[in-house]
Structures are given as structure tokens and as C-alpha cells.
Design a protein around this motif. Structure first.
Motif, PDB file in Angstrom:
ATOM      1  N   PRO A 106      -4.003  -5.257  20.159  1.00 52.23           N
ATOM      2  CA  PRO A 106      -2.877  -6.110  19.754  1.00 52.23           C
ATOM      3  C   PRO A 106      -3.087  -6.811  18.408  1.00 52.23           C
ATOM      4  CG  PRO A 106      -3.946  -6.982  21.750  1.00 52.23           C
ATOM      5  CD  PRO A 106      -4.514  -5.619  21.495  1.00 52.23           C
ATOM      6  N   GLY A 107      -4.328  -7.031  17.975  1.00 53.71           N
ATOM      7  CA  GLY A 107      -4.574  -7.794  16.752  1.00 53.71           C
ATOM      8  C   GLY A 107      -4.512  -7.000  15.459  1.00 53.71           C
ATOM      9  N   PRO A 109      -2.435  -3.604  13.001  1.00 56.29           N
ATOM     10  CA  PRO A 109      -1.220  -2.789  12.867  1.00 56.29           C
ATOM     11  C   PRO A 109      -1.194  -1.643  13.892  1.00 56.29           C
ATOM     12  CG  PRO A 109      -2.126  -3.241  10.706  1.00 56.29           C
ATOM     13  CD  PRO A 109      -3.108  -3.782  11.701  1.00 56.29           C
ATOM     14  N   GLN A 118      -4.364  -1.662   5.467  1.00 57.25           N
ATOM     15  CA  GLN A 118      -4.377  -3.121   5.554  1.00 57.25           C
ATOM     16  C   GLN A 118      -5.281  -3.611   4.419  1.00 57.25           C
ATOM     17  OE1 GLN A 118      -5.722  -4.585   9.357  1.00 57.25           O
ATOM     18  NE2 GLN A 118      -4.633  -6.496   9.106  1.00 57.25           N
ATOM     19  N   PRO A 119      -4.751  -4.481   3.513  1.00 52.67           N
ATOM     20  CA  PRO A 119      -5.542  -4.829   2.327  1.00 52.67           C
ATOM     21  C   PRO A 119      -6.937  -5.343   2.684  1.00 52.67           C
ATOM     22  CG  PRO A 119      -3.333  -5.694   2.126  1.00 52.67           C
ATOM     23  CD  PRO A 119      -3.447  -5.147   3.516  1.00 52.67           C
ATOM     24  N   ASN A 166     -19.348  -9.849   3.732  1.00 50.44           N
ATOM     25  CA  ASN A 166     -18.459 -10.602   4.594  1.00 50.44           C
ATOM     26  C   ASN A 166     -19.267 -11.372   5.633  1.00 50.44           C
ATOM     27  OD1 ASN A 166     -16.634 -11.357   6.540  1.00 50.44           O
ATOM     28  ND2 ASN A 166     -15.354  -9.555   6.251  1.00 50.44           N
ATOM     29  N   TRP A 168     -18.281 -13.455   7.849  1.00 45.18           N
ATOM     30  CA  TRP A 168     -17.597 -13.604   9.120  1.00 45.18           C
ATOM     31  C   TRP A 168     -17.942 -12.478  10.097  1.00 45.18           C
ATOM     32  CZ3 TRP A 168     -14.132 -10.138  11.083  1.00 45.18           C
ATOM     33  CH2 TRP A 168     -13.430 -10.570  12.217  1.00 45.18           C
TER      34      TRP A 168
ATOM     35  N   GLN B 100       4.723  -8.691  12.417  1.00 47.79           N
ATOM     36  CA  GLN B 100       3.367  -8.150  12.481  1.00 47.79           C
ATOM     37  C   GLN B 100       3.138  -7.112  11.389  1.00 47.79           C
ATOM     38  OE1 GLN B 100       1.344  -5.536  13.671  1.00 47.79           O
ATOM     39  NE2 GLN B 100      -0.151  -6.450  15.039  1.00 47.79           N
ATOM     40  N   GLY B 104       0.289  -7.495   8.279  1.00 42.89           N
ATOM     41  CA  GLY B 104      -0.734  -6.490   7.997  1.00 42.89           C
ATOM     42  C   GLY B 104      -0.770  -6.063   6.540  1.00 42.89           C
ATOM     43  N   GLN B 105       0.206  -6.522   5.739  1.00 43.74           N
ATOM     44  CA  GLN B 105       0.225  -6.121   4.332  1.00 43.74           C
ATOM     45  C   GLN B 105      -0.277  -7.214   3.403  1.00 43.74           C
ATOM     46  OE1 GLN B 105       4.187  -4.757   3.509  1.00 43.74           O
ATOM     47  NE2 GLN B 105       4.162  -3.415   5.283  1.00 43.74           N
ATOM     48  N   LEU B 106      -0.632  -8.375   3.979  1.00 44.67           N
ATOM     49  CA  LEU B 106      -1.058  -9.480   3.122  1.00 44.67           C
ATOM     50  C   LEU B 106      -2.516  -9.325   2.700  1.00 44.67           C
ATOM     51  CD1 LEU B 106       0.618 -12.482   4.925  1.00 44.67           C
ATOM     52  CD2 LEU B 106       1.402 -11.239   2.928  1.00 44.67           C
ATOM     53  N   PRO B 107      -2.801  -9.620   1.433  1.00 48.69           N
ATOM     54  CA  PRO B 107      -4.157  -9.430   0.925  1.00 48.69           C
ATOM     55  C   PRO B 107      -4.995 -10.661   1.182  1.00 48.69           C
ATOM     56  CG  PRO B 107      -2.759 -10.142  -0.837  1.00 48.69           C
ATOM     57  CD  PRO B 107      -1.909 -10.107   0.381  1.00 48.69           C
ATOM     58  N   ASN B 110     -11.063 -11.121   4.294  1.00 49.18           N
ATOM     59  CA  ASN B 110     -11.323 -11.060   5.733  1.00 49.18           C
ATOM     60  C   ASN B 110     -10.010 -10.959   6.474  1.00 49.18           C
ATOM     61  OD1 ASN B 110     -13.676 -11.836   4.752  1.00 49.18           O
ATOM     62  ND2 ASN B 110     -13.904 -13.696   5.951  1.00 49.18           N
ATOM     63  N   ASN B 111      -9.149 -10.085   6.016  1.00 46.59           N
ATOM     64  CA  ASN B 111      -7.858  -9.919   6.666  1.00 46.59           C
ATOM     65  C   ASN B 111      -8.031  -9.780   8.166  1.00 46.59           C
ATOM     66  OD1 ASN B 111      -5.304  -9.200   7.459  1.00 46.59           O
ATOM     67  ND2 ASN B 111      -4.908  -8.163   5.532  1.00 46.59           N
ATOM     68  N   VAL B 112      -9.146  -9.128   8.533  1.00 47.12           N
ATOM     69  CA  VAL B 112      -9.422  -8.902   9.948  1.00 47.12           C
ATOM     70  C   VAL B 112      -9.534 -10.215  10.696  1.00 47.12           C
ATOM     71  CG1 VAL B 112     -10.447  -6.646   9.827  1.00 47.12           C
ATOM     72  CG2 VAL B 112     -11.793  -8.612   9.195  1.00 47.12           C
ATOM     73  N   ALA B 113      -9.810 -11.318   9.958  1.00 44.53           N
ATOM     74  CA  ALA B 113      -9.959 -12.593  10.640  1.00 44.53           C
ATOM     75  C   ALA B 113      -8.611 -13.116  11.143  1.00 44.53           C
ATOM     76  CB  ALA B 113     -10.603 -13.609   9.720  1.00 44.53           C
ATOM     77  N   LEU B 114      -7.525 -12.447  10.768  1.00 44.99           N
ATOM     78  CA  LEU B 114      -6.217 -12.873  11.252  1.00 44.99           C
ATOM     79  C   LEU B 114      -5.841 -12.163  12.551  1.00 44.99           C
ATOM     80  CD1 LEU B 114      -4.183 -13.203   7.995  1.00 44.99           C
ATOM     81  CD2 LEU B 114      -5.300 -14.939   9.360  1.00 44.99           C
ATOM     82  N   GLU B 115      -6.854 -11.673  13.212  1.00 46.26           N
ATOM     83  CA  GLU B 115      -6.654 -10.926  14.444  1.00 46.26           C
ATOM     84  C   GLU B 115      -5.822 -11.696  15.466  1.00 46.26           C
ATOM     85  OE1 GLU B 115      -9.357  -9.563  17.830  1.00 46.26           O
ATOM     86  OE2 GLU B 115     -10.476  -9.247  15.993  1.00 46.26           O
ATOM     87  N   ALA B 118      -2.112 -11.887  14.574  1.00 40.65           N
ATOM     88  CA  ALA B 118      -1.517 -10.572  14.788  1.00 40.65           C
ATOM     89  C   ALA B 118      -1.368 -10.286  16.277  1.00 40.65           C
ATOM     90  CB  ALA B 118      -2.394  -9.496  14.143  1.00 40.65           C
ATOM     91  N   LYS B 119      -2.364 -10.692  17.048  1.00 43.94           N
ATOM     92  CA  LYS B 119      -2.323 -10.454  18.493  1.00 43.94           C
ATOM     93  C   LYS B 119      -1.160 -11.223  19.116  1.00 43.94           C
ATOM     94  CE  LYS B 119      -4.947 -10.985  22.711  1.00 43.94           C
ATOM     95  NZ  LYS B 119      -6.195 -11.344  23.363  1.00 43.94           N
ATOM     96  N   VAL B 180      -6.830  -8.293  -6.423  1.00 45.78           N
ATOM     97  CA  VAL B 180      -6.857  -7.112  -5.574  1.00 45.78           C
ATOM     98  C   VAL B 180      -8.283  -6.796  -5.164  1.00 45.78           C
ATOM     99  CG1 VAL B 180      -6.009  -4.782  -5.351  1.00 45.78           C
ATOM    100  CG2 VAL B 180      -5.033  -6.291  -7.056  1.00 45.78           C
ATOM    101  N   ARG B 181      -9.158  -6.863  -6.118  1.00 48.00           N
ATOM    102  CA  ARG B 181     -10.557  -6.580  -5.824  1.00 48.00           C
ATOM    103  C   ARG B 181     -11.389  -7.707  -6.365  1.00 48.00           C
ATOM    104  NH1 ARG B 181     -12.247  -0.986  -8.187  1.00 48.00           N
ATOM    105  NH2 ARG B 181     -14.270  -1.689  -7.486  1.00 48.00           N
TER     106      ARG B 181
END
Lengths: 185, 466
Positions: A106-107, A109, A118-119, A166, A168, B100, B104-107, B110-115, B118-119, B180-181
Motif C-alpha cells: 500500500p505504501g 505506486p 518514483q523520483p 541514505n 534512514w 497517491q 509518487g511523482q514528488l522529488p 528519501n521519497n521512500v520515507a513517505l511510505e 502513501a499507505k 534533481v540530483r
């Protein structure tokens, strides 16, 4: 005096031309390399098609052939290729499995392309490694992952401890290590 | 040499025309490089603006969708009309999905930290969709479901508020999306980036004591907590697992066996990597043996297969023989796919003539030697159990009437199929044709409800379902 200047104008012009040429030739070499990669890939596709053609002798009665090819296969293969070239085969399947596990989680795309683009999610996508020469094993690994083999048992993260910046990610529970990668939940 | 002397000499030198001309050349080159650099910089700035605009659009769209979710959930709490609520739920689902997608398109570093954010969005949509279906089946929401919804709405309030504050700051130009980078870490860049990250992380922190949600949908929390029903109760150790792995592969003695560790959550497995022949190091076989029950859960042999010598029918014979020898009885083959000179065949369990689709085993056969090069019984061990299959309350003839008139039925069988939420339903499976395409239509054998429709794709490389 003016003679000397004339002599040097030629020199200056040559220098400018040389400078511009070097820029263009660098771009040219880069383009050739890109085209070459694409050629190899096309050859690879042809080879795969051929082996599949040989098999049509025992095909079943069909209406129009749908020529089924999973649209995400090459995209997935490219990411595996960029992220895990030189890793053991099972490690390559594992990378593919992480991407597929994310689409079911769920967390993240819901589509393979959404997860991959995903950026900042995958280094290989950010730095263009995704366009590197595609090795056949990456394609094979992508197929295994798409067909549901999951060596990670449901992991949604992985990282290379030697390379990651990273902080985290270190907080995630590491489930297993394959080659250089740690896989985590 | 004194400074004065040096200065004098320099003046002497400056008089020389040669030096002037060399300097002219150097300056000329510098000017060209500067122009080139400015041009490059402009290009980069253009790209950056373009990307920033895309990110802004995604972000502001997301804020809008979250506000809609909040408003819709409030309306649901007030509305007393079932049909109205069902419509509102589908609206929530649509907005949550879109929110959602944009998140998923936001830069975000640690985008993954927004799990968690998103959940939340996924589950709010998924739960609403399942409630909308429930209302269509004439079942009102239970008290628990209402409590759950109220909780989710309070999160929507909080999330909406946080995002709004962020949106205002972004509109005022106080915040920028990151580069971006991040190559190198110039101080300024890190500050401007961490602002966005830390704000988003604050949003994320709002989901601290987020409840566990169990409902009838694919993203419900119970999916991650399923326990395997098909494994025996005995527990084995690593050495026993190694023996089981070698027995499974019929290898007496492998050249190299390395232990990869114990992993997994639904099914814990001992994982081994086996190199059968020292001279061919790149051929590895990976096997996972379950700690509970000591069963081989999956196996991958990465041998590169050469040109095929056998057809799919032979491959099916081999696969079935293999399954029998490993103790899988009553298995029938369903879909298959040919790729990379191998055939991947799906087998399902059959109980008293009823097809049990959840109990699936995948076998991959190499078409050059006919050997098994892949095996995956995860689904089988997760769901296989001795089921009590009821008598259908609807006859086949009645079920036939429930299938669309346009559908040309070619075969019927009883089957148990898994729904997306992991629930199993007992159905009539009607295989047939419509408009030259093949479909399988599943009618519930107890209630008569149409549970699922699959398109069956047949082509030279296999038969599979969509």
C-alpha cells in the motif's frame, strides 16, 4: 607587426575550430555508443524471437496471435541491469522481486513504471545506468521476477551498505544479504 | 630578484607584441568557453524550471485531491441514503488513487520515507471501494466500519491541514523542490532541499498511531499477516534443510553449497545456493526450504537453456511426473507460457473434481533437456488445506442463465477461486468465447453472484489469463 597578428589570427581561428570540433566529436562518440547499445539490444530481441519461432511447430489452434509480451519486461530488465550488473543471478531476480513487491504494497505506486520512476527511488534511474548495455541475464531475471519468484520473501527495500548515503534506510530490518545488497522490509 | 626589478622586466616583456598576441588568444578562448558555459547554464535552468513546474502541478493536484477526500468522507458520515453513500465511496476511491499517483511523482529525498502517507491514501481508497461494493450488495456498514471511517477522516483533516500550510509556503516562493540530483553537497543546496523533505516528513509523522485496517480489499493489512495453511507442524534445523534441498534436486554431492541465511515472514525459509559443477561456476541453483514443515518452497536453476528439443506436451508430462515424485497428488495443468527455451506451467490442485485455483504450483521445464529448472509452491503452501466443499445451492442450469447471452459457453466446471482480498469463493467456471476472444466467467455457486471474469489469451507462446 601586422604580419605577426595575421599569423596568429589563423592560429586563433584554428583553436576555436578545434575546440568546437572536440565538443561535437565527444557528442558524436556518445551517440555512436548509444546506437551501438540499441543495436545489441535489437539483436538480443531477434535472437529471443527466433528461439520462440522454432517452437511454433507445436502451437495450439489459435485465432489471431496476440503476441503477448509483458509491457514492463524490458523496463524491469533495464533497472535490474543498471542496479545489479555483476551480481549473482539470484540477486538480480531479488531486485526485480523488490520492485514487484512494491506494486503490491500500500505504501508505494501501484504500477511497475510508477515504482521505477518514483523520483530518487533507484540510483540506476537517477544516474542513467538504466540505459547501460542490457545483459541477457537481466532479461531472464526480470522474467523470473514477473512470473512470481521472490527470493526476498516480500522485501520492499534493498541497499548496498558500501554505497548508500541514505541514513534512514539503515533503520529498516535487514532480512537477507545476496551479493553486495542487503534486502530489508 | 627584487620586486622592482621584476616589475621592470615585466614592463619590458609587455612591450613585446608576441606576449600581447598570446594573451589575445587566451582571452579569446576564455570568451568562447564563457559563452558556451552561459548557454549550458541556460539550458540547465530551463530544464530545472520545467521540472519544478511539473512537481508543483503534482503537488498542488495532490493537495486538491486530499481536500476532496476529506470533504467526501464528511459527507459520508452525514448521508443516510445507501445509494448516495455508495456513489460517495467511489468518489473517495477515485480521489485517493489520483492523490497517491501524484505523491509518487514528488522529488523528495528519501521519497521512500513517505511510505505511511502513501499507505494511508491507498487504504482510504481501497476501503471505500470495498464499502461501495458492499452497499451495492445491499449490506450496510457495520459499527466497526463506521468507527474506522471516522478515524480515517480525522487523518484526512490533519493531512489536508499540513499540506495546505506547505502549499502556501511553496506558492509564496519560500520553499523549493530539491535539485534533481544531489551531486556533491554544497551547503545551500542541502538547506533548500531539506526544507521540503523535513516538511514532508512532518506530514508523514502525522500517521504515527495509524490503525491496522482489516477489510475486504487487496491492500488490507490482513494480506501481510496471512499464515501458511499448507505446511506440516514439525520444525527443522539448517542441516536437515540442506539434506532436503539436495534430495529435492536429486543431487548426491554438489561441488559447492553456500548457505544464504534464514529469511521470510509469512514462510521462514533456509536458503541455499548450490553450484553443481565447479567447472561451470555461473550455473547456480537456489533452493528455499521452509523451517516449519521442511518443504521446498521454491527453486531456481539459472542454467542457460539451448535450442528446444521437446514440445510443450512432453514438458507437461515431465512436470507432472516430477510433481508426483515430490508428493503433489491430484494436480492438473492450467496456463502455460514459453520463454527463453523453457515452458512455465501452472498446476492447480483438484479436490473431488473441483478445481482449487489458490493451490497453485509453478513448474518451469527446460525444453532442451526436459529437466525442471524452476519450481514455486509458495501459493500452494499458503492456501492448501483439506477444504470442506459445500454442495452448490444453484444448479448448473440456473447458473448458465446468469451468464451473459452473448457468451458462447464451451465448458463448465466447479472451481474455487481467490479474490483480490485473499478470500476464496466457490463458483461455476464457464469457459467460452465472445467476439473471437476467450473468457472465463465465474458465477458463485451459492449466491449466483458473478465473482470474476478473466480473459484467456491463447497464442503460440502459451495460454495465460489477464
Amino acid at each position: 607587426m601586422s604580419k605577426l597578428l595575421k599569423k596568429y589570427t589563423i592560429f586563433i581561428i584554428l583553436l576555436i575550430i578545434g575546440f568546437l570540433l572536440s565538443i561535437y566529436s565527444a557528442k558524436f562518440i556518445y551517440d555512436i555508443k548509444r546506437a551501438n547499445d540499441e543495436k545489441i539490444e535489437r539483436r538480443l530481441e531477434k535472437a529471443l524471437e527466433k528461439s520462440e519461432k522454432e517452437l511454433q511447430q507445436d502451437s495450439l489452434a489459435t485465432q489471431a496471435s496476440t503476441n503477448y509480451q509483458n509491457k514492463d519486461l524490458y523496463l524491469l530488465a533495464r533497472v535490474i541491469n543498471g542496479e545489479a550488473r555483476g551480481e549473482p543471478y539470484i540477486g538480480q531476480v531479488a531486485i526485480g522481486a523488490v520492485i514487484i513487491n512494491r506494486t503490491k504494497h500500500p505504501g508505494f505506486p501501484k504500477t511497475i513504471s510508477g515504482v521505477i520512476y518514483q523520483p530518487g527511488a533507484f540510483t540506476a534511474v537517477t544516474d542513467g545506468q538504466i540505459n547501460a548495455k542490457l545483459e541477457p541475464t537481466a532479461l531472464k531475471a526480470a522474467r523470473d521476477a514477473l512470473n512470481g519468484w521472490d527470493p526476498t520473501n516480500g522485501c520492499i527495500y534493498y541497499y548496498n551498505p558500501a554505497k548508500t548515503t541514505n541514513k534512514w534506510i539503515w533503520s529498516r530490518k535487514v532480512v537477507l544479504v545476496i551479493g553486495k545488497h542487503r534486502f530489508a522490509k | 630578484m627584487s620586486i622592482l626589478g621584476g616589475y621592470k622586466e615585466l614592463r619590458e616583456r609587455l612591450k613585446s607584441v608576441r606576449l600581447w598576441s598570446i594573451m589575445a588568444v587566451v582571452i579569446g578562448v576564455l570568451v568562447i568557453v564563457a559563452l558556451w558555459g552561459v548557454n549550458q547554464y541556460r539550458g540547465k535552468a530551463n530544464y530545472h524550471n520545467y521540472l519544478t513546474n511539473m512537481w508543483h502541478r503534482a503537488f498542488f493536484d495532490m493537495v486538491g485531491y486530499v481536500q476532496n477526500i476529506q470533504a467526501l468522507l464528511s459527507k459520508v458520515e452525514i448521508s443516510s441514503d445507501d445509494r448516495q453513500r455508495a456513489a460517495l465511496y467511489t468518489e473517495v476511491w477515485r480521489n485517493a488513487f489520483a492523490a497517491q499517483e501524484n505523491l509518487g511523482q514528488l522529488p523528495i529525498e528519501n521519497n521512500v520515507a513517505l511510505e505511511r502517507t502513501a499507505k494511508y491514501l491507498t487504504q482510504v481508497g481501497d476501503l471505500s471501494f470495498s464499502l461501495s461494493k458492499q452497499l451495492m450488495n445491499g449490506k450496510k456498514e457495520t459499527k466497526e466500519q463506521r468507527i474506522q471511517l471516522a478515524k480515517l477522516r480525522s487523518y484526512a483533516d490533519k493531512l489536508s491541514k499540513n499540506l495546505n500550510e506547505l502549499a502556501i509556503e511553496i506558492s509564496q516562493g519560500k520553499l523549493r523542490w530539491g535539485e534533481v540530483r544531489t551531486v556533491g553537497t554544497s551547503r545551500f543546496r542541502r538547506i533548500s532541499q531539506n526544507v521540503t523533505s523535513s516538511h514532508m516528513l512532518a506530514v508523514e509523522a502525522g500517521f504515527k498511531d495509524y490503525p491496522t485496517l482489516i477489510y475486504d480489499g487487496p491492500f488490507s493489512d490482513h494480506i501481510a499477516r496471512q499464515v501458511p495453511r499448507g505446511l506440516p507442524d514439525n520444525v527443522i534445523n539448517r542441516d536437515e534443510a540442506k539434506k532436503i534441498a539436495l534430495d529435492f534436486l536429486n543431487i548426491k554431492k554438489a561441488d559447492m553449497i553456500s548457505y544464504l541465511g534464514l529469511s521470510g515472514d509469512k514462510i521462514k525459509t533456509f536458503n541455499f545456493e548450490i553450484i553443481p559443477d565447479r567447472r561451470a561456476r555461473d550455473r547456480t541453483i537456489t533452493v528455499a526450504v521452509s523451517k516449519k514443515g521442511g518443504k521446498v518452497i521454491w527453486m531456481i536453476d539459472n542454467r542457460a537453456t539451448s535450442a528446444p528439443k521437446i514440445g510443450v506436451s512432453r514438458a507437461k508430462e515431465n512436470a507432472l511426473k516430477f510433481l508426483k515424485s515430490k508428493g503433489f497428488t491430484n494436480m492438473i495443468d492450467t496456463f502455460y507460457l514459453k520463454q527463453d527455451n523453457t515452458a512455465l506451467i501452472n498446476y492447480i490442485y483438484q479436490q473431488n473434481g473441483v478445481k482449487i485455483y489458490p493451490d497453485m504450483v509453478k513448474v518451469r521445464i527446460a525444453l532442451d533437456t526436459g529437466q525442471v529448472v524452476g519450481f514455486d509452491a509458495t501459493a500452494y503452501y499458503m492456501s492448501h488445506t483439506n477444504r470442506k466443499i459445500p454442495k452448490p445451492t444453484i444448479t448448473e442450469a440456473q447458473a448458465r442463465k446468469l451468464v451473459s447471452k452473448n457468451f458462447d459457453i464451451q465448458s463448465v466446471s466447479l472451481s474455487i477461486i481467490p479474490l483480490e482480498s485473499g478470500r476464496e469463493v466457490f463458483t461455476y467456471e464457464f469457459m467460452g468465447k465472445y467476439d473471437r476472444k476467450y473468457f472465463a466467467d465465474y458465477i458463485n455457486a451459492i449466491t449466483g453472484k458473478e465473482e470474476n471474469i478473466l480473459e484467456i489469451i491463447k497464442d503460440p507462446n502459451g495460454i495465460l489469463s489477464m
